[in-house]
Each structure stands twice: as structure tokens, then as C-alpha cells.
Design an enzyme around this catalytic site. Structure first.
Site: not given
Length: 213
Positions: A32, A40, A92-93, A132, A135, A148, A203
């Protein structure tokens, strides 16, 4: 073989790390690049007011966890996931989730996909052969509402999804069978359900299974 890699120490990753440590998992690593932010703290349970402004990895290291202050990308990703028994997605994306999905499929590493927004969330165990993340989410969400920080997330929803993700990771580590399908949680309606999911035709997860075999 190395243990669990948690990518992201935010509203999903922070509770996952806490649960894994308390469950006795000693080989946990975190990636991170961010610092602790006051707004947060209601969902990032590893941190307190005193940690605001500090790098998350510096706080995590105090728990005895290996932590690296980098943002996972296509260049460093292969080395970060290689040899792991399991990877937990706390990003988060959408772009990062798809990247992590593809990296783990290529490396033959189990991935616990987790996502939360507003009152909802989902968890999916990804292994070669699928299904996955591609999918589950064949079309990218609207970029304006992807992260978020834009949509917002109910703290208990993030905590519930994190607990479900940690449970999947513990089952992988223990060699237990994991029921197929994706788990959907909705704290707005109080519903929790597991739904079937099949690999999408053509896939890359199917190709990953062939390579792993």
C-alpha cells in the site's frame, strides 16, 4: 511458498490483515503506498487518530507484518504475487482489480477478489479455470463513480466484505473446499447470498487453467 499478500490496507485490506493475524497466520505481507487519513478511520480498523498522516506500511510493520509502500502495477506486480499461497484484493478501483486478477491467473495463484461500495459488496475466489473478475464484471464501471472515495462506503459493509474475504483466504490456506460462486452482501436490505457464476466463453481464466495443468 510464501503466505498471503494483501494488496491495499484500506477499508477492505485493513480488516483482512487484522483477521488473518488474529487467526494465527504469520506470513502476511501488505502492499500500500498511501498514508492514513482521518476520514477513513471508521472503516480502516488497523489505524487510530494518532496514525493520521503516517504511511500505512509503517503502522502495519509494527504488527510484525511485512509491508511495502508501492502501488502495484504491471511492472512490479509479477514479482509481488509470485509464489504466494493466496492474494487478497483490497484495492478500490476496477483497473487495479482487473490487473490483479490477470497477474494471479498468470502466476497460478489463488486470488480473493473483494469489492465494496455504499451498502453493497461482493467476494469471489479466483483460480485458474475461472470464473474470474472478468467473468463477473465484463464491462468496466463508470470511471466517474468507480472508486469508493467517490461513491462512499458504509463502514460495516466494508467490514463484512473483509470478513468474508478473510474467510475465503483462510479456507485456501487450510486446503478446505470453497463453494463455487460469488458472494453478494447488501446491508441496505440485510441480505447475504451466494450465486453461481460460470467462466465467460473465451475468457483468459480458461487458458490459465490449461497452462496450470
Amino acid at each position: 511458498m510464501k503466505g498471503v499478500l494483501v494488496v491495499g490496507a484500506g477499508g477492505l485490506g485493513a480488516p483482512v490483515v487484522r483477521i488473518l493475524i488474529d487467526a494465527g497466520v504469520r506470513d502476511v505481507a501488505v502492499v500500500d503506498p498511501d498514508t492514513v487519513a482521518l476520514e477513513n478511520l471508521h472503516r480502516q480498523i488497523l489505524f487510530t487518530d494518532a496514525d493520521v498522516g503516517r504511511r500505512k506500511v509503517d503502522v502495519v510493520r509494527e504488527l510484525g507484518v511485512e509491508a511495502t509502500a508501492v502501488r502495484l502495477d504491471a511492472t512490479n506486480g509479477p514479482a509481488l504475487v509470485a509464489g504466494r499461497r493466496c492474494v487478497v484484493d483490497g484495492t478500490d478501483n476496477f483497473a487495479d482489480k482487473v490487473l490483479l486478477n490477470d497477474l494471479c491467473l498468470a502466476a497460478g495463484v489463488a486470488l480473493v477478489h473483494a469489492a465494496a461500495a455504499r451498502f453493497q459488496g461482493q467476494v469471489l475466489l479466483v483460480r485458474p479455470g475461472g470464473p474470474c473478475v472478468r467473468c463477473l464484471l465484463p464491462e468496466p464501471p463508470d470511471a466517474a463513480t468507480d472508486e469508493c472515495r467517490v461513491t462512499g462506503v458504509f463502514g460495516p459493509a466494508a467490514g463484512l466484505v473483509a470478513a468474508l474475504a478473510a474467510a475465503e483466504a483462510l479456507r485456501v490456506l487450510g486446503g478446505a473446499g470453497v463453494p463455487p460462486g460469488v458472494v453478494f452482501a447488501d446491508l441496505g436490505s440485510g441480505r447475504l447470498r451466494r450465486a453461481g457464476l460460470r467462466p465467460a466463453p473465451g475468457c483468459r481464466c480458461a487458458g490459465a487453467a490449461a497452462r496450470a495443468g
